[in-house]
Design a protein around this motif. Structure first.
Motif, PDB file in Angstrom:
ATOM      1  N   ASP C  72       0.831  -1.179   0.078  1.00  0.00           N
ATOM      2  CA  ASP C  72      -0.057   0.039  -0.037  1.00  0.00           C
ATOM      3  C   ASP C  72       0.901   1.196  -0.181  1.00  0.00           C
ATOM      4  O   ASP C  72       0.401   2.294  -0.549  1.00  0.00           O
ATOM      5  CB  ASP C  72      -0.945  -0.067   1.139  1.00  0.00           C
ATOM      6  CG  ASP C  72      -1.865  -1.118   1.151  1.00  0.00           C
ATOM      7  OD1 ASP C  72      -1.918  -1.799   0.082  1.00  0.00           O
ATOM      8  OD2 ASP C  72      -2.611  -1.114   2.255  1.00  0.00           O
ATOM      9  N   ASP C  73       2.261   1.182   0.304  1.00  0.00           N
ATOM     10  CA  ASP C  73       3.096   2.270   0.456  1.00  0.00           C
ATOM     11  C   ASP C  73       3.930   2.515  -0.663  1.00  0.00           C
ATOM     12  O   ASP C  73       4.810   3.433  -0.824  1.00  0.00           O
ATOM     13  CB  ASP C  73       3.930   2.176   1.720  1.00  0.00           C
ATOM     14  CG  ASP C  73       3.010   2.100   2.978  1.00  0.00           C
ATOM     15  OD1 ASP C  73       1.985   2.769   2.996  1.00  0.00           O
ATOM     16  OD2 ASP C  73       3.772   1.570   4.172  1.00  0.00           O
ATOM     17  N   ASN C  74       3.722   1.583  -1.863  1.00  0.00           N
ATOM     18  CA  ASN C  74       4.625   1.767  -2.781  1.00  0.00           C
ATOM     19  C   ASN C  74       3.899   2.629  -3.782  1.00  0.00           C
ATOM     20  O   ASN C  74       2.911   2.160  -4.422  1.00  0.00           O
ATOM     21  CB  ASN C  74       4.899   0.212  -3.368  1.00  0.00           C
ATOM     22  CG  ASN C  74       5.909   0.345  -4.708  1.00  0.00           C
ATOM     23  OD1 ASN C  74       5.910   1.126  -5.535  1.00  0.00           O
ATOM     24  ND2 ASN C  74       6.662  -0.847  -4.564  1.00  0.00           N
ATOM     25  N   PRO C  75       4.577   3.835  -4.351  1.00  0.00           N
ATOM     26  CA  PRO C  75       4.044   4.799  -5.018  1.00  0.00           C
ATOM     27  C   PRO C  75       3.623   4.173  -6.528  1.00  0.00           C
ATOM     28  O   PRO C  75       3.013   4.674  -7.104  1.00  0.00           O
ATOM     29  CB  PRO C  75       5.092   6.061  -5.007  1.00  0.00           C
ATOM     30  CG  PRO C  75       6.015   5.405  -4.627  1.00  0.00           C
ATOM     31  CD  PRO C  75       5.947   4.304  -3.646  1.00  0.00           C
ATOM     32  N   THR C  76       4.580   3.431  -6.954  1.00  0.00           N
ATOM     33  CA  THR C  76       4.487   3.016  -8.260  1.00  0.00           C
ATOM     34  C   THR C  76       3.329   1.987  -8.594  1.00  0.00           C
ATOM     35  O   THR C  76       2.982   1.428  -9.571  1.00  0.00           O
ATOM     36  CB  THR C  76       5.887   1.943  -8.847  1.00  0.00           C
ATOM     37  OG1 THR C  76       5.712   0.739  -7.930  1.00  0.00           O
ATOM     38  CG2 THR C  76       7.108   2.726  -8.406  1.00  0.00           C
ATOM     39  N   LEU C  77       2.782   1.510  -7.446  1.00  0.00           N
ATOM     40  CA  LEU C  77       1.521   0.633  -7.681  1.00  0.00           C
ATOM     41  C   LEU C  77       0.155   1.345  -7.039  1.00  0.00           C
ATOM     42  O   LEU C  77      -0.803   0.812  -6.988  1.00  0.00           O
ATOM     43  CB  LEU C  77       1.767  -0.640  -6.432  1.00  0.00           C
ATOM     44  CG  LEU C  77       3.115  -1.405  -6.624  1.00  0.00           C
ATOM     45  CD1 LEU C  77       3.162  -2.324  -5.123  1.00  0.00           C
ATOM     46  CD2 LEU C  77       3.268  -2.022  -7.857  1.00  0.00           C
ATOM     47  N   ALA C  78       0.569   2.773  -6.742  1.00  0.00           N
ATOM     48  CA  ALA C  78      -0.687   3.609  -6.544  1.00  0.00           C
ATOM     49  C   ALA C  78      -1.966   3.331  -7.427  1.00  0.00           C
ATOM     50  O   ALA C  78      -1.770   3.465  -8.812  1.00  0.00           O
ATOM     51  CB  ALA C  78      -0.145   4.827  -6.241  1.00  0.00           C
ATOM     52  N   GLY C  79      -3.255   3.501  -6.681  1.00  0.00           N
ATOM     53  CA  GLY C  79      -4.498   3.428  -7.760  1.00  0.00           C
ATOM     54  C   GLY C  79      -4.850   2.099  -8.014  1.00  0.00           C
ATOM     55  O   GLY C  79      -5.591   1.687  -9.035  1.00  0.00           O
ATOM     56  N   HIS C  80      -4.043   0.828  -7.792  1.00  0.00           N
ATOM     57  CA  HIS C  80      -4.235  -0.337  -8.198  1.00  0.00           C
ATOM     58  C   HIS C  80      -4.601  -1.163  -7.030  1.00  0.00           C
ATOM     59  O   HIS C  80      -3.906  -1.035  -5.757  1.00  0.00           O
ATOM     60  CB  HIS C  80      -3.056  -1.156  -8.964  1.00  0.00           C
ATOM     61  CG  HIS C  80      -3.171  -0.711 -10.375  1.00  0.00           C
ATOM     62  ND1 HIS C  80      -3.910  -0.936 -11.339  1.00  0.00           N
ATOM     63  CD2 HIS C  80      -2.186   0.375 -10.809  1.00  0.00           C
ATOM     64  CE1 HIS C  80      -3.567  -0.267 -12.517  1.00  0.00           C
ATOM     65  NE2 HIS C  80      -2.694   0.419 -12.211  1.00  0.00           N
TER      66      HIS C  80
END
Lengths: 132, 132, 132, 132, 132, 132
Positions: C72-80
């Motif tokens: 949940d804290d990984n910005p490259t995965l945000a929105g998914h």
């Protein structure tokens, strides 16, 4: 000695609080594949260690407390690192209580030993085993 | 009793010297998937049997003596058939020495039992287990 | 078509944000056992699909971004939602970049296809597969 | 204590005769993956627990009585529910007789313990273990 | 291409009617561990191939027709040997109908391919795969 | 498309001749668990991909050339590194010849594709797949 094993699993988040754990001090998670083995000297009148359906349902009920949760938020685990081996002990104690409460049926009085094993990956597992 | 297992593997060549082994008297080889299980009555202050990272690193170091070698050339094994069960005993003894030398940390003093299992295929495995 | 698979694993926390996920909307976690399969029409001059040591090291390096973290804290995965299948795709894309950057050696130019599979338990797994 | 395990399997039909079994009272069947583990304090002169070829052949011969049959028709099992745990005990007793009859060779006199485990699915297994 | 697999199992009795089957012409049985893999080019809005809970529940419902039964008594299978590969095809066809009937939700319209695999032992498995 | 897989294994010694292999240039060995998957568009008159007994026996016969040997001494492999992927291809070619020679029966004319996979450990496997 006869034995019967049922398998289930839980998916949890947690973190650790000691430098021993290195990067695992950060919040992360695990799938624990949980094997519960019940031991009995002789079989019951139905040629069973215990009813496998009751064993599976009881294990599932015990695991529901932990499944899809953050173990850091569980007050009954406070003050402990929820390592694989520690959680095996916790599940053992809850299963033991459920057996004492009659959840596996009257025949479960014949059970003499239980082993709980949690597999955290294809290269590591841990457990707790004791007399009942 | 708590227990913790770590898994690693080695790939070795060897031959056997007794008619008992039939065609396996010829030089051949094996992958041994190696499981080391450590037992302890109570957990340490970090809720661990032992630090899993230290256990894995120590096992890897012990296995390095054998990995990618011909066991027939290892002088410490001379005079023996390096069967799966014999090698389990050899790995047990080396792991026991490493534990006594402090390689798993001071907490490893609480370990009371160890089991070493080598799987040679999907249909056969062997091991050695004893008190520490 | 030849193929080679290497296995590693990660242990992560995450939560989901859609009613579809029911109780899995809460913060929980998973062990993903990760299998990466590389395909090639012909073997290289060493009779390899690719150097297995390089493949394992590259997979480990790619997984380090996720291992022992909260997705949940990984910005490259945000929105998914970081489902098993979505994460398989993300690992595929990172492995593809690493291959393009030469991390598997010059011979990796012969690779034509890759499959990434993540096993989340003994009863469920998912993956992503595409041409390279 | 050394141990050696060999694996084989049988495919059987059977039914159960007690309300405890619910829908499993109907004629159905199972694949049992059978693991026989032999224990011995010290290895023989060939560094073996027992000759693995003899162990596999003896297990196969014992299982032939049950394989590809309907256990309901086997008179030696009459009056029992042929549960996984019960069948583990039956296979244990037949293997014990075969060992006593010399089927594993003279060296098998050193065997002190045997464990028989039958896996009926990816989520359930049972067994019987006793001294020899 | 993304894919998602769910696993379940059935325990059945059956017999075969051709000399090709040798001793397997007698009534016997099997555990089939059933893996259903669903393929989809892109993920849905929730980053899923399909809701895994719906997939598992649908597979369980499809398998209920066969589980704990004698396949020789099932009229929809009459005239066929219920081999592992044949049963994989039957389960494929029933899962395909369930998907067409909306049992996996509206999103399942994106599914393009399905693979059904039945494992009958640790040394044999079979399956059926086709476009949806 | 239907498919059927049979599993067997071999235990071999070998060495590699290229700096790419690092310490694996030394004589060592491996267990290869060998899975052969046969594909066919439709089932035969017995509802089979192919007779599983014939498939297992043929695989065992093909593997006998390599089992319990040093691959460095096999003249048909000279000039090659006997990597897992290379050996998968060799076993594919020998199985293809055996099928063409009628070893799987006349019905095997319907086979359209074969996949050979060799697992060398719990973390690595390789294979070769092609049309028949």
């Amino acid at each position: 000695m006869y034995h019967l094993t049922v398998r289930d699993h839980i998916m949890i988040a947690h973190s650790f609080t000691s430098p021993t754990f290195g990067p695992a001090q950060a919040l992360h998670g695990a799938t624990y594949v949980v094997d519960v083995t019940l031991h009995r000297e002789t079989l019951d009148d139905d040629d069973l260690v215990v009813d496998i359906g009751a064993a599976s349902a009881t294990l599932s009920a015990v695991l529901a407390e932990f499944n899809l949760s953050n173990l850091d938020d569980n007050p009954t685990l406070a003050g402990h690192n929820t390592t694989t081996e520690f959680m095996a002990g916790e599940i053992f104690r809850r299963m033991k209580q459920a057996i004492a409460a009659g959840r596996l049926g009257a025949g479960a009085a014949g059970l003499c030993r239980m082993r709980v094993q949690l597999s955290e990956s294809h290269i590591a597992w841990a457990g707790y085993e004791a007399a009942l």
